[in-house]
Scaffold this motif. Structure first.
Motif, PDB file in Angstrom:
ATOM      1  N   VAL A 164       0.838  -1.197   0.000  1.00  0.00           N
ATOM      2  CA  VAL A 164       0.000   0.000   0.000  1.00  0.00           C
ATOM      3  C   VAL A 164       0.876   1.251   0.000  1.00  0.00           C
ATOM      4  O   VAL A 164       0.613   2.212  -0.728  1.00  0.00           O
ATOM      5  CB  VAL A 164      -0.950   0.008   1.217  1.00  0.00           C
ATOM      6  N   LEU A 165       1.919   1.249   0.815  1.00  0.00           N
ATOM      7  CA  LEU A 165       2.833   2.397   0.875  1.00  0.00           C
ATOM      8  C   LEU A 165       3.408   2.704  -0.504  1.00  0.00           C
ATOM      9  O   LEU A 165       3.429   3.857  -0.939  1.00  0.00           O
ATOM     10  CB  LEU A 165       3.962   2.105   1.868  1.00  0.00           C
ATOM     11  N   ALA A 207       1.426   7.202  -6.630  1.00  0.00           N
ATOM     12  CA  ALA A 207       0.352   8.143  -6.961  1.00  0.00           C
ATOM     13  C   ALA A 207       0.706   9.552  -6.507  1.00  0.00           C
ATOM     14  O   ALA A 207       0.399  10.534  -7.187  1.00  0.00           O
ATOM     15  CB  ALA A 207      -0.957   7.686  -6.325  1.00  0.00           C
ATOM     16  N   PHE A 208       1.381   9.661  -5.366  1.00  0.00           N
ATOM     17  CA  PHE A 208       1.795  10.963  -4.831  1.00  0.00           C
ATOM     18  C   PHE A 208       2.781  11.646  -5.779  1.00  0.00           C
ATOM     19  O   PHE A 208       2.675  12.847  -6.046  1.00  0.00           O
ATOM     20  CB  PHE A 208       2.430  10.778  -3.455  1.00  0.00           C
ATOM     21  N   GLU A 209       3.731  10.880  -6.303  1.00  0.00           N
ATOM     22  CA  GLU A 209       4.725  11.447  -7.221  1.00  0.00           C
ATOM     23  C   GLU A 209       4.054  12.016  -8.462  1.00  0.00           C
ATOM     24  O   GLU A 209       4.437  13.080  -8.960  1.00  0.00           O
ATOM     25  CB  GLU A 209       5.742  10.380  -7.611  1.00  0.00           C
ATOM     26  N   ALA A 210       3.043  11.300  -8.956  1.00  0.00           N
ATOM     27  CA  ALA A 210       2.332  11.775 -10.144  1.00  0.00           C
ATOM     28  C   ALA A 210       1.459  12.986  -9.838  1.00  0.00           C
ATOM     29  O   ALA A 210       1.338  13.904 -10.651  1.00  0.00           O
ATOM     30  CB  ALA A 210       1.480  10.646 -10.719  1.00  0.00           C
ATOM     31  N   GLN A 211       0.872  13.003  -8.655  1.00  0.00           N
ATOM     32  CA  GLN A 211      -0.052  14.071  -8.275  1.00  0.00           C
ATOM     33  C   GLN A 211       0.666  15.348  -7.872  1.00  0.00           C
ATOM     34  O   GLN A 211       0.202  16.452  -8.159  1.00  0.00           O
ATOM     35  CB  GLN A 211      -0.944  13.594  -7.122  1.00  0.00           C
ATOM     36  N   PHE A 212       1.816  15.210  -7.211  1.00  0.00           N
ATOM     37  CA  PHE A 212       2.543  16.372  -6.683  1.00  0.00           C
ATOM     38  C   PHE A 212       4.019  16.308  -7.098  1.00  0.00           C
ATOM     39  O   PHE A 212       4.904  16.073  -6.263  1.00  0.00           O
ATOM     40  CB  PHE A 212       2.442  16.419  -5.153  1.00  0.00           C
ATOM     41  N   PRO A 213       4.324  16.514  -8.369  1.00  0.00           N
ATOM     42  CA  PRO A 213       5.708  16.379  -8.839  1.00  0.00           C
ATOM     43  C   PRO A 213       6.666  17.410  -8.257  1.00  0.00           C
ATOM     44  O   PRO A 213       7.878  17.202  -8.287  1.00  0.00           O
ATOM     45  CB  PRO A 213       5.576  16.530 -10.361  1.00  0.00           C
ATOM     46  N   LYS A 254      -1.653  20.365   5.357  1.00  0.00           N
ATOM     47  CA  LYS A 254      -1.754  21.155   4.138  1.00  0.00           C
ATOM     48  C   LYS A 254      -2.163  20.253   2.977  1.00  0.00           C
ATOM     49  O   LYS A 254      -2.333  19.041   3.157  1.00  0.00           O
ATOM     50  CB  LYS A 254      -0.427  21.859   3.883  1.00  0.00           C
ATOM     51  N   PRO A 255      -2.337  20.825   1.766  1.00  0.00           N
ATOM     52  CA  PRO A 255      -2.957  20.049   0.683  1.00  0.00           C
ATOM     53  C   PRO A 255      -2.318  18.704   0.383  1.00  0.00           C
ATOM     54  O   PRO A 255      -3.016  17.698   0.259  1.00  0.00           O
ATOM     55  CB  PRO A 255      -2.862  20.999  -0.507  1.00  0.00           C
ATOM     56  N   ALA A 256      -0.997  18.646   0.232  1.00  0.00           N
ATOM     57  CA  ALA A 256      -0.359  17.379  -0.135  1.00  0.00           C
ATOM     58  C   ALA A 256      -0.464  16.359   0.995  1.00  0.00           C
ATOM     59  O   ALA A 256      -0.702  15.168   0.754  1.00  0.00           O
ATOM     60  CB  ALA A 256       1.106  17.609  -0.509  1.00  0.00           C
ATOM     61  N   ALA A 257      -0.283  16.808   2.237  1.00  0.00           N
ATOM     62  CA  ALA A 257      -0.402  15.897   3.379  1.00  0.00           C
ATOM     63  C   ALA A 257      -1.831  15.396   3.533  1.00  0.00           C
ATOM     64  O   ALA A 257      -2.065  14.213   3.816  1.00  0.00           O
ATOM     65  CB  ALA A 257       0.064  16.590   4.652  1.00  0.00           C
ATOM     66  N   ILE A 271      -3.325  11.420   3.385  1.00  0.00           N
ATOM     67  CA  ILE A 271      -4.205  10.767   4.352  1.00  0.00           C
ATOM     68  C   ILE A 271      -5.394  10.133   3.642  1.00  0.00           C
ATOM     69  O   ILE A 271      -5.738   8.965   3.880  1.00  0.00           O
ATOM     70  CB  ILE A 271      -4.678  11.775   5.417  1.00  0.00           C
ATOM     71  N   ASP A 272      -6.022  10.884   2.756  1.00  0.00           N
ATOM     72  CA  ASP A 272      -7.181  10.365   2.029  1.00  0.00           C
ATOM     73  C   ASP A 272      -6.797   9.181   1.155  1.00  0.00           C
ATOM     74  O   ASP A 272      -7.546   8.201   1.052  1.00  0.00           O
ATOM     75  CB  ASP A 272      -7.802  11.465   1.166  1.00  0.00           C
ATOM     76  N   GLU A 273      -5.641   9.266   0.522  1.00  0.00           N
ATOM     77  CA  GLU A 273      -5.223   8.191  -0.378  1.00  0.00           C
ATOM     78  C   GLU A 273      -4.882   6.917   0.396  1.00  0.00           C
ATOM     79  O   GLU A 273      -5.194   5.806  -0.047  1.00  0.00           O
ATOM     80  CB  GLU A 273      -4.031   8.651  -1.221  1.00  0.00           C
ATOM     81  N   PHE A 274      -4.224   7.070   1.548  1.00  0.00           N
ATOM     82  CA  PHE A 274      -3.940   5.888   2.366  1.00  0.00           C
ATOM     83  C   PHE A 274      -5.243   5.236   2.830  1.00  0.00           C
ATOM     84  O   PHE A 274      -5.369   4.003   2.821  1.00  0.00           O
ATOM     85  CB  PHE A 274      -3.086   6.264   3.575  1.00  0.00           C
ATOM     86  N   LYS A 275      -6.202   6.039   3.225  1.00  0.00           N
ATOM     87  CA  LYS A 275      -7.492   5.482   3.661  1.00  0.00           C
ATOM     88  C   LYS A 275      -8.161   4.738   2.510  1.00  0.00           C
ATOM     89  O   LYS A 275      -8.700   3.635   2.693  1.00  0.00           O
ATOM     90  CB  LYS A 275      -8.393   6.600   4.172  1.00  0.00           C
ATOM     91  N   ARG A 276      -8.120   5.320   1.315  1.00  0.00           N
ATOM     92  CA  ARG A 276      -8.747   4.670   0.168  1.00  0.00           C
ATOM     93  C   ARG A 276      -8.032   3.376  -0.196  1.00  0.00           C
ATOM     94  O   ARG A 276      -8.663   2.343  -0.417  1.00  0.00           O
ATOM     95  CB  ARG A 276      -8.737   5.619  -1.037  1.00  0.00           C
ATOM     96  N   ARG A 277      -6.720   3.407  -0.219  1.00  0.00           N
ATOM     97  CA  ARG A 277      -5.954   2.224  -0.617  1.00  0.00           C
ATOM     98  C   ARG A 277      -6.035   1.124   0.437  1.00  0.00           C
ATOM     99  O   ARG A 277      -6.084  -0.063   0.103  1.00  0.00           O
ATOM    100  CB  ARG A 277      -4.490   2.603  -0.838  1.00  0.00           C
TER     101      ARG A 277
END
Length: 319
Positions: free
Chosen positions: A110-111, A117-123, A281-284, A288-294
């Motif tokens: 999951v990590l 996904a984080f790298e793609a979302q927040f380059p 803040k936005p990226a953090a 959190i939301d992405e970890f919950k979803r995954r």
């Protein structure tokens, strides 16, 4: 001193190379073809070399020097775009860096998926990742070393905001030749106490002197789950490990799940945490939301069953 090429000229060079002609580059950049031709001619003059062959009515072809220059131009244009994205992000309150403290019980598949996904979302956002266990995660969040933490909750902390993101499972296990794996089931407490238990020790002061799920008279204290896993596979003690971590070992027989009277499989919630006096803040917040979803989709318990469907029991450490 010769004048340096401008970023606009480099952008024109890249666009002509990508579109295949001056006219197509003009349409893409919303400029007249003559303006594109003039920009390339000026760039060639400044560099002192031809970048394109213009033979008759053929479309311009990059020269060898042009191909080499194109790679440098692409890097410069990409850097400019990165700078613009970073500035736009700052204007919107986006962090330059996010520090995340992750408990080793959080499933590594999951990590990895979340960080991809984080790298793609927040380059433009730099990531600082800490891997620890038990109370160390909470300490790093409270001290401000980490913006957010992900793990189980071991002790009360009024200045930390918690949100549940999933569950994990701890399973008692040992190598197949270990005495506890060979005794009649279920193994009583008096027999469990006689064999060395491998225990992950909290590196923080928060739970110093406290043991969770420790039954053996003799223990080996370790600082990380992965060393514990390796030692258990070699028969050097027994202990509890996350089910996701040892699923392949259980399936192949390298480890066996123990049937112990005092200690069975324990399921517990995973939390995302941040300081109560400073919201993420936005990226953090996205993390959190992405970890919950995954974690909701990650199934270490039963095929087809969502993690949120599991009962909310409390377990404080991985013995």
């Amino acid at each position: 001193m010769q004048p340096n090429p401008t970023l606009d000229q480099l952008q024109v060079l890249v666009t002509v190379a990508e579109t295949g002609s001056f006219s197509a580059a003009g349409r893409k950049l919303n400029r007249a073809q003559s303006v594109i031709s003039y920009a390339i001619a000026n760039l060639e003059e400044q560099l002192g070399m031809k970048l394109f062959e213009r033979d008759g009515t053929r479309e311009p072809q990059l020269t060898e020097a042009g191909r080499a220059t194109l790679e440098d131009a692409r890097r410069m244009v990409a850097m400019l775009q990165r700078i613009r994205s970073r500035v736009d992000g700052h204007r919107q309150g986006l962090e330059a860096e996010v520090a995340v403290s992750v408990d080793m019980t959080l499933p590594s598949p999951v990590l990895v998926r979340v960080l991809k996904a984080f790298e793609a979302q927040f380059p433009t956002v730099t990531l600082r990742l800490y891997i620890g266990s038990l109370g160390l995660i909470l300490d790093q969040v409270i001290d401000g070393q980490a913006d957010i933490g992900l793990g189980g909750m071991m002790s009360e902390a009024a200045d930390v905001h918690l949100s549940r993101i999933g569950l994990y499972s701890i399973v008692p296990a040992a190598a197949p030749g270990h005495p506890l794996a060979l005794l009649p089931k279920p193994v009583p407490l008096e027999d469990v106490r006689e064999y060395t238990q491998l225990v992950v020790t909290d590196q923080s002061e928060r739970t110093k002197g406290r043991d969770f799920g420790v039954f053996a008279y003799r223990t080996w204290r370790l600082t990380d789950v992965y060393t514990k896993h390796a030692l258990m596979r070699e028969g050097l003690g027994w202990g509890g490990l996350p089910r996701w971590l040892i699923a392949d070992d259980l399936a192949s027989g390298r480890l066996v799940e123990l049937d112990l009277e005092p200690y069975g499989e324990t399921r517990a919630p995973l939390y995302a945490m941040h300081r109560a006096d400073r919201g993420p803040k936005p990226a953090a917040a996205w993390l959190i939301d992405e970890f919950k979803r995954r974690l909701g989709c990650f199934n270490e318990f039963e095929p087809g069953r969502m993690a949120e469907d599991e009962p909310d029991t409390t377990h404080q450490s991985a013995p």
